[in-house]
Write a protein that holds these residues in place. Structure first.
Motif, PDB file in Angstrom:
ATOM      1  N   LEU A  86       0.844  -1.204   0.000  1.00 51.96           N
ATOM      2  CA  LEU A  86       0.000   0.000   0.000  1.00 51.96           C
ATOM      3  C   LEU A  86       0.874   1.247   0.000  1.00 51.96           C
ATOM      4  O   LEU A  86       1.892   1.314   0.695  1.00 51.96           O
ATOM      5  N   GLY A  87       0.464   2.244  -0.757  1.00 42.38           N
ATOM      6  CA  GLY A  87       1.178   3.511  -0.801  1.00 42.38           C
ATOM      7  C   GLY A  87       2.378   3.514  -1.716  1.00 42.38           C
ATOM      8  O   GLY A  87       3.020   4.559  -1.909  1.00 42.38           O
ATOM      9  N   THR A 102      -3.585   2.376  -3.634  1.00 43.56           N
ATOM     10  CA  THR A 102      -4.474   2.731  -2.531  1.00 43.56           C
ATOM     11  C   THR A 102      -5.183   1.514  -1.939  1.00 43.56           C
ATOM     12  O   THR A 102      -5.729   1.577  -0.840  1.00 43.56           O
ATOM     13  N   ARG A 103      -5.196   0.383  -2.676  1.00 42.67           N
ATOM     14  CA  ARG A 103      -5.871  -0.813  -2.162  1.00 42.67           C
ATOM     15  C   ARG A 103      -5.303  -2.033  -2.871  1.00 42.67           C
ATOM     16  O   ARG A 103      -4.954  -1.976  -4.044  1.00 42.67           O
ATOM     17  N   ILE A 104      -5.252  -3.163  -2.148  1.00 43.92           N
ATOM     18  CA  ILE A 104      -4.749  -4.408  -2.716  1.00 43.92           C
ATOM     19  C   ILE A 104      -5.757  -5.512  -2.444  1.00 43.92           C
ATOM     20  O   ILE A 104      -6.193  -5.704  -1.313  1.00 43.92           O
ATOM     21  N   ASP A 105      -6.164  -6.227  -3.507  1.00 45.94           N
ATOM     22  CA  ASP A 105      -7.102  -7.344  -3.388  1.00 45.94           C
ATOM     23  C   ASP A 105      -6.530  -8.512  -4.183  1.00 45.94           C
ATOM     24  O   ASP A 105      -6.754  -8.638  -5.385  1.00 45.94           O
ATOM     25  N   GLY A 106      -5.773  -9.381  -3.501  1.00 43.53           N
ATOM     26  CA  GLY A 106      -5.107 -10.471  -4.201  1.00 43.53           C
ATOM     27  C   GLY A 106      -4.056  -9.906  -5.151  1.00 43.53           C
ATOM     28  O   GLY A 106      -3.144  -9.193  -4.734  1.00 43.53           O
ATOM     29  N   ASN A 107      -4.215 -10.233  -6.433  1.00 42.21           N
ATOM     30  CA  ASN A 107      -3.285  -9.695  -7.425  1.00 42.21           C
ATOM     31  C   ASN A 107      -3.844  -8.466  -8.133  1.00 42.21           C
ATOM     32  O   ASN A 107      -3.282  -8.002  -9.117  1.00 42.21           O
ATOM     33  N   LYS A 108      -4.967  -7.940  -7.636  1.00 40.21           N
ATOM     34  CA  LYS A 108      -5.565  -6.745  -8.228  1.00 40.21           C
ATOM     35  C   LYS A 108      -5.252  -5.527  -7.364  1.00 40.21           C
ATOM     36  O   LYS A 108      -5.429  -5.563  -6.142  1.00 40.21           O
ATOM     37  N   ILE A 159      -5.306   1.768  -7.977  1.00 36.13           N
ATOM     38  CA  ILE A 159      -4.228   2.749  -8.077  1.00 36.13           C
ATOM     39  C   ILE A 159      -4.799   4.113  -8.405  1.00 36.13           C
ATOM     40  O   ILE A 159      -5.641   4.252  -9.309  1.00 36.13           O
ATOM     41  N   ALA A 160      -4.346   5.119  -7.671  1.00 37.46           N
ATOM     42  CA  ALA A 160      -4.703   6.511  -7.970  1.00 37.46           C
ATOM     43  C   ALA A 160      -3.617   7.056  -8.893  1.00 37.46           C
ATOM     44  O   ALA A 160      -2.525   7.409  -8.442  1.00 37.46           O
ATOM     45  N   PHE A 161      -3.922   7.096 -10.191  1.00 38.99           N
ATOM     46  CA  PHE A 161      -2.944   7.581 -11.165  1.00 38.99           C
ATOM     47  C   PHE A 161      -2.916   9.100 -11.181  1.00 38.99           C
ATOM     48  O   PHE A 161      -3.955   9.762 -10.966  1.00 38.99           O
ATOM     49  N   GLU A 212      -8.425   7.086 -10.698  1.00 36.48           N
ATOM     50  CA  GLU A 212      -8.344   5.800 -10.008  1.00 36.48           C
ATOM     51  C   GLU A 212      -8.738   4.668 -10.948  1.00 36.48           C
ATOM     52  O   GLU A 212      -9.780   4.716 -11.606  1.00 36.48           O
ATOM     53  N   LYS A 213      -7.882   3.636 -11.025  1.00 31.56           N
ATOM     54  CA  LYS A 213      -8.127   2.479 -11.876  1.00 31.56           C
ATOM     55  C   LYS A 213      -7.788   1.210 -11.113  1.00 31.56           C
ATOM     56  O   LYS A 213      -6.994   1.221 -10.180  1.00 31.56           O
ATOM     57  N   LYS A 214      -8.388   0.092 -11.544  1.00 29.27           N
ATOM     58  CA  LYS A 214      -8.038  -1.224 -11.029  1.00 29.27           C
ATOM     59  C   LYS A 214      -7.214  -1.942 -12.093  1.00 29.27           C
ATOM     60  O   LYS A 214      -7.637  -2.021 -13.249  1.00 29.27           O
TER      61      LYS A 214
END
Length: 600
Positions: A558-559, A573-579, A582-584, A589-591
């Motif tokens: 994170l970060g 900004t967030r991590i879900d497994g391998n996804k 990201i705040a570009f 913001e994209k996944k």
């Protein structure tokens, strides 16, 4: 009779003749048999002044029985051969036979010298339209076809600009890049009338039409209506307009009996009469009519069911995404099923257009916003003399020519089209290649080929691979360029020396029958892609890159600052497994999947 009457026969566009036309031609071209006319009476009636039978008079007379039956036809000689008058001339180009789907038989021209022994073949190989590089690309491409007479096009003009091949991230970027290239040409005073976009399937037009509306670029669609003016699109929009506004009488009247519900002209006239008397919309008049006995039971029941459907769809408007609602409406109304049952040649194309319409709705927040956009698009109507870009399918482009031609969508499954490969096999592939040859040779000075790495076909985003036709282009006459669509991702990394063998840039694992055949045609073994089989590249959905979770933990934290090839720099900004979410810095913001980013 007709064999005597027509002594000299000329057939143009011979490669487009069908079987029936070919059989007629063989009969007409046979040498008529010479035989004496039976019966002394008829001979005396139809004799010349010197007493010899007058065959011309016999043919002119309607009383001797020969005008109706004609003279006996000579028999066919050998298999596929005729005794010909030797006064037949056929003009055509076997490399431009692209209408097999409507009955044209390319073998007619391929076997001409066999069917008419002694025929002289004259090759017209000098081209007066295109530059040297364009002709070299077209000739090298079509040479991969086995079913052809063979010729080598040449020109006495300069080589000109090389044919360009450009990869785009997705179909939206493809349209954006082509729009920017056209604007650049326009700034250099290039007439828009001399610019054409040739697509393989009509659903591709929608992206370009929307983009040109945004840019204010005038355009025209040749060979058919504009995307939003097509019958199936107008029908679908009418359903959506009634859901959005039941008082829309024009929309309601258009679809009240589409598909057929037994509500004919008399029923619609009854609704109009009620509406005029009470000064209410047709929808309200229909509500009143179904409570009376003025309609017969069957149409009254159909109308009651339709009104009930509209009320249910209206109630779902705020509860469901507008794209999902549109799919429900088209399905429950029976409209999609109507075209699925249609056996005409263009039925599948209409279904593709409906799916493209639903896809186009994703760019809007709600149904109201989408319909307002459509009203703006439909309001644009340029004059016939307007300087405008031409958009058409490759089939519609035959016989036309332009200074600059854009050829988007050169991807497996789209071009060559998967349906042609599945239904016709090698014959379908060769006709698709002839179609590519026709497209390239429409250009006088510039031919620009595009392919996208992600494209939504049949409502689903897929990672695509470049067309096998790109592998067949001569490297000396082709230039690889980077997309001007704004993503900074050229997408052509697999081209050049490796000839698209390095498919990591495009997301390997494409396993459709068409792609498997392409791999086989390229001489690659069945196990060459075993390392990547089963792994798909990222799917682009509404601007996000998503993938099914593999259950693994990402190596990023994170970060952490990262870099993405399309979206640039950003922070996790967030991590879900391998996804990763990201705040570009610039793209918002994209996944994305962690394998598509690197540490900054």
């Amino acid at each position: 009779q007709y064999q005597h009457r027509f002594r000299y026969i000329l057939v143009d566009e011979y490669q487009d003749t069908n079987v029936a036309q070919y059989l007629w031609l063989r009969l007409l071209a046979q040498a008529p048999a010479q035989s004496s006319l039976p019966g002394s009476t008829r001979q005396s009636i139809n004799s010349s002044k010197d007493g010899s039978p007058d065959h011309d008079a016999a043919r002119r007379s309607g009383d001797d029985g020969h005008a109706g039956t004609g003279l006996p036809l000579s028999p066919l000689v050998g298999e596929g051969q005729v005794v010909a008058q030797k006064n037949i001339c056929c003009v055509g180009d076997d490399d431009q036979s692209i209408y097999g789907w409507r009955g044209a038989e390319v073998d007619n021209i391929l076997r001409f010298d066999h069917d008419f022994p002694g025929a002289k073949v004259i090759r017209l190989e000098r081209n007066y339209r295109s530059t040297g590089h364009i002709l070299a690309v077209a000739s090298h491409l079509i040479a991969h076809n086995e079913g052809r007479l063979g010729k080598t096009l040449h020109t006495e003009d300069a080589d000109g600009e090389k044919v360009t091949v450009t990869g785009a991230w997705d179909s939206e970027e493809e349209a954006r890049a082509i729009g920017e290239e056209i604007e650049e040409l326009q700034r250099k005073r290039h007439p828009l009338n001399e610019v054409a976009i040739l697509v393989r399937a009509s659903f591709q037009m929608r992206e370009f039409e929307d983009r040109f509306i945004t840019l204010g670029l005038p355009y025209r669609v040749i060979g058919g209506p504009r995307f939003y003016e097509r019958q199936e699109i107008r029908d679908a929009l009418a359903y959506l307009r009634v859901v959005n506004s039941p008082a829309d009488d024009l929309a309601f009247e258009r679809i009240v009996n589409v598909p057929k519900r037994g509500l004919g002209d008399a029923s619609v006239q009854l609704l109009h009469d009620h509406a005029r008397k009470r000064r209410i919309p047709l929808f309200e008049a229909a509500r009143a009519v179904i409570e009376t006995d003025e309609l017969k039971p069957k149409p009254r029941g159909s109308l009651r069911t339709l009104l009930g459907n509209f009320e249910r769809w209206s109630n779902q408007r705020d509860a469901l995404p507008h794209t999902e609602l549109a799919e429900i409406i088209l399905y429950e109304s029976g409209y999609t099923e109507m075209w699925q049952k249609d056996r005409s040649a263009d039925a599948q194309g209409r279904l593709d257009n409906l799916k493209e319409l639903v896809r186009s709705m994703q760019d809007f927040e709600n149904l109201q916003g989408f319909l307002e956009h459509i009203a703006l698009v439909m309001d644009r109507d340029g004059g016939a003399d307007e300087d405008a870009v031409s958009i058409m399918t490759l089939h519609s482009a035959k016989g036309l020519e332009f200074d600059t031609v854009f050829l988007p969508g050169w991807e497996e499954g789209l071009f060559p089209h998967q349906r042609a490969l599945d239904e016709q096999g090698r014959a379908g592939l060769e006709e698709e290649r002839r179609l590519a040859h026709v497209g390239v040779t429409r250009a006088r000075r510039r031919a620009k080929i595009y392919f996208a790495t992600n494209r939504r076909i049949h409502g689903t985003w897929s990672t695509t691979v470049p067309s096998r036709f790109l592998d067949e282009l001569p490297a000396d006459h082709v230039e690889i360029t980077e997309s001007k669509g704004g993503s900074g991702w050229g997408g052509a990394g697999g081209y050049g020396a490796s000839r698209f063998d390095n498919l990591e840039a495009f997301g390997s694992g494409y396993t459709t029958p068409g792609w498997q055949r392409a791999q086989h045609n390229r001489g690659r073994g069945a196990n060459d892609s075993s390392a990547t089989r089963g792994r798909r590249g990222p799917l682009t959905i509404e601007g996000e890159l998503v993938a099914k979770s593999t259950g693994t933990t990402s190596e990023f934290a994170l970060g952490e600052r990262i870099f993405h090839q399309k979206f640039g720099y950003g922070r996790i900004t967030r991590i879900d497994g391998n996804k990763l979410t990201i705040a570009f810095d610039k793209a918002g913001e994209k996944k994305v999947v962690d394998s598509f980013v690197t540490r900054a």
